[in-house]
Design a protein around this motif. Structure first.
Motif, mmCIF file in Angstrom:
data_model
loop_
_atom_site.group_PDB
_atom_site.id
_atom_site.type_symbol
_atom_site.label_atom_id
_atom_site.label_comp_id
_atom_site.label_asym_id
_atom_site.label_seq_id
_atom_site.Cartn_x
_atom_site.Cartn_y
_atom_site.Cartn_z
ATOM 1 N N GLY A 1 -10.473 -1.751 -5.079
ATOM 2 C CA GLY A 1 -11.400 -2.799 -5.492
ATOM 3 C C GLY A 1 -10.956 -4.204 -5.147
ATOM 4 N N VAL A 2 -10.000 -4.333 -4.252
ATOM 5 C CA VAL A 2 -9.535 -5.660 -3.840
ATOM 6 C C VAL A 2 -10.535 -6.211 -2.831
ATOM 7 C CG1 VAL A 2 -7.676 -6.941 -2.718
ATOM 8 C CG2 VAL A 2 -7.130 -5.025 -4.241
ATOM 9 N N PRO A 3 -11.222 -7.317 -3.163
ATOM 10 C CA PRO A 3 -12.289 -7.811 -2.294
ATOM 11 C C PRO A 3 -11.798 -8.575 -1.062
ATOM 12 C CG PRO A 3 -12.067 -9.238 -4.194
ATOM 13 C CD PRO A 3 -11.116 -8.084 -4.397
ATOM 14 N N ARG A 4 -10.566 -9.083 -1.103
ATOM 15 C CA ARG A 4 -10.069 -9.903 0.002
ATOM 16 C C ARG A 4 -8.562 -9.693 0.150
ATOM 17 N NH1 ARG A 4 -9.158 -15.999 -0.538
ATOM 18 N NH2 ARG A 4 -8.490 -16.549 1.542
ATOM 19 N N VAL A 5 -8.120 -9.480 1.360
ATOM 20 C CA VAL A 5 -6.695 -9.291 1.637
ATOM 21 C C VAL A 5 -6.252 -10.405 2.578
ATOM 22 C CG1 VAL A 5 -4.956 -7.774 2.669
ATOM 23 C CG2 VAL A 5 -6.840 -6.791 1.346
ATOM 24 N N SER B 1 0.838 -1.191 0.000
ATOM 25 C CA SER B 1 0.000 0.000 0.000
ATOM 26 C C SER B 1 0.875 1.243 0.000
ATOM 27 C CB SER B 1 -0.904 -0.002 1.236
ATOM 28 O OG SER B 1 -0.116 0.021 2.414
ATOM 29 N N PHE C 1 -5.620 -1.324 4.499
ATOM 30 C CA PHE C 1 -6.913 -1.914 4.140
ATOM 31 C C PHE C 1 -7.764 -0.928 3.346
ATOM 32 C CE2 PHE C 1 -6.155 -4.686 8.007
ATOM 33 C CZ PHE C 1 -5.822 -5.802 7.254
ATOM 34 N N ALA C 2 -7.743 0.341 3.709
ATOM 35 C CA ALA C 2 -8.485 1.364 2.964
ATOM 36 C C ALA C 2 -7.956 1.477 1.534
ATOM 37 C CB ALA C 2 -8.402 2.707 3.683
ATOM 38 N N TYR C 3 -6.643 1.405 1.393
ATOM 39 C CA TYR C 3 -6.011 1.482 0.071
ATOM 40 C C TYR C 3 -6.510 0.352 -0.822
ATOM 41 C CZ TYR C 3 -2.220 0.914 -3.356
ATOM 42 O OH TYR C 3 -1.496 0.748 -4.501
ATOM 43 N N PHE C 4 -6.461 -0.876 -0.307
ATOM 44 C CA PHE C 4 -6.886 -2.015 -1.110
ATOM 45 C C PHE C 4 -8.397 -1.999 -1.365
ATOM 46 C CE2 PHE C 4 -2.874 -3.853 0.688
ATOM 47 C CZ PHE C 4 -2.192 -3.863 -0.519
ATOM 48 N N ARG C 5 -9.175 -1.574 -0.373
ATOM 49 C CA ARG C 5 -10.632 -1.459 -0.552
ATOM 50 C C ARG C 5 -10.932 -0.476 -1.687
ATOM 51 N NH1 ARG C 5 -11.799 -1.514 4.388
ATOM 52 N NH2 ARG C 5 -11.355 0.667 4.808
ATOM 53 N N HIS C 6 -10.241 0.685 -1.676
ATOM 54 C CA HIS C 6 -10.431 1.702 -2.712
ATOM 55 C C HIS C 6 -10.010 1.172 -4.094
ATOM 56 C CE1 HIS C 6 -10.673 5.657 -4.533
ATOM 57 N NE2 HIS C 6 -9.448 5.480 -5.020
#
Length: 100
Positions: A27-31, A4, A20-25
């Motif tokens: 469009g990553v559905p699962r980390v 990130s 987590f906010a970076y990946f959510r933004h």
């Protein structure tokens, strides 16, 4: 997957909430989080030659650079591997005109 963005919190390289906010933004559905035993970030100092290294950093060791972790430990346990890596970086920096 790339890491990130760097954290905006002072003194932190990354922070879970921002990651987590970076990946959510993005469009990553699962980390999936896993322990990472060896960091991929390193600090590399390379000089034009051994004399330039001595003039800039002192000491009397015969070396033109060093590579260490962001916490200050030696990055490479193998001196030959470190030498080859630093030679590669030095050649690239010279070719790009950084070391003149």
């Amino acid at each position: 997957m790339s890491p990130s963005e760097t954290s905006s919190a002072p003194g932190l390289l990354e922070h879970p909430a921002e990651a987590f906010a970076y990946f959510r933004h993005a469009g990553v559905p699962r980390v999936v989080c896993e322990e990472k035993h060896m960091g991929s970030r390193a600090v590399v100092i390379v000089c034009r030659d051994e004399d330039a290294a001595r003039k800039s950093f002192g000491g009397n060791r015969r070396r033109h650079g060093i590579c260490y972790t962001r916490t200050g430990r030696r990055f490479f346990d193998d001196a030959q591997l470190e030498r080859e890596f630093l030679n590669h970086v030095q050649t690239a920096a010279t070719t790009a005109g950084f070391l003149g």
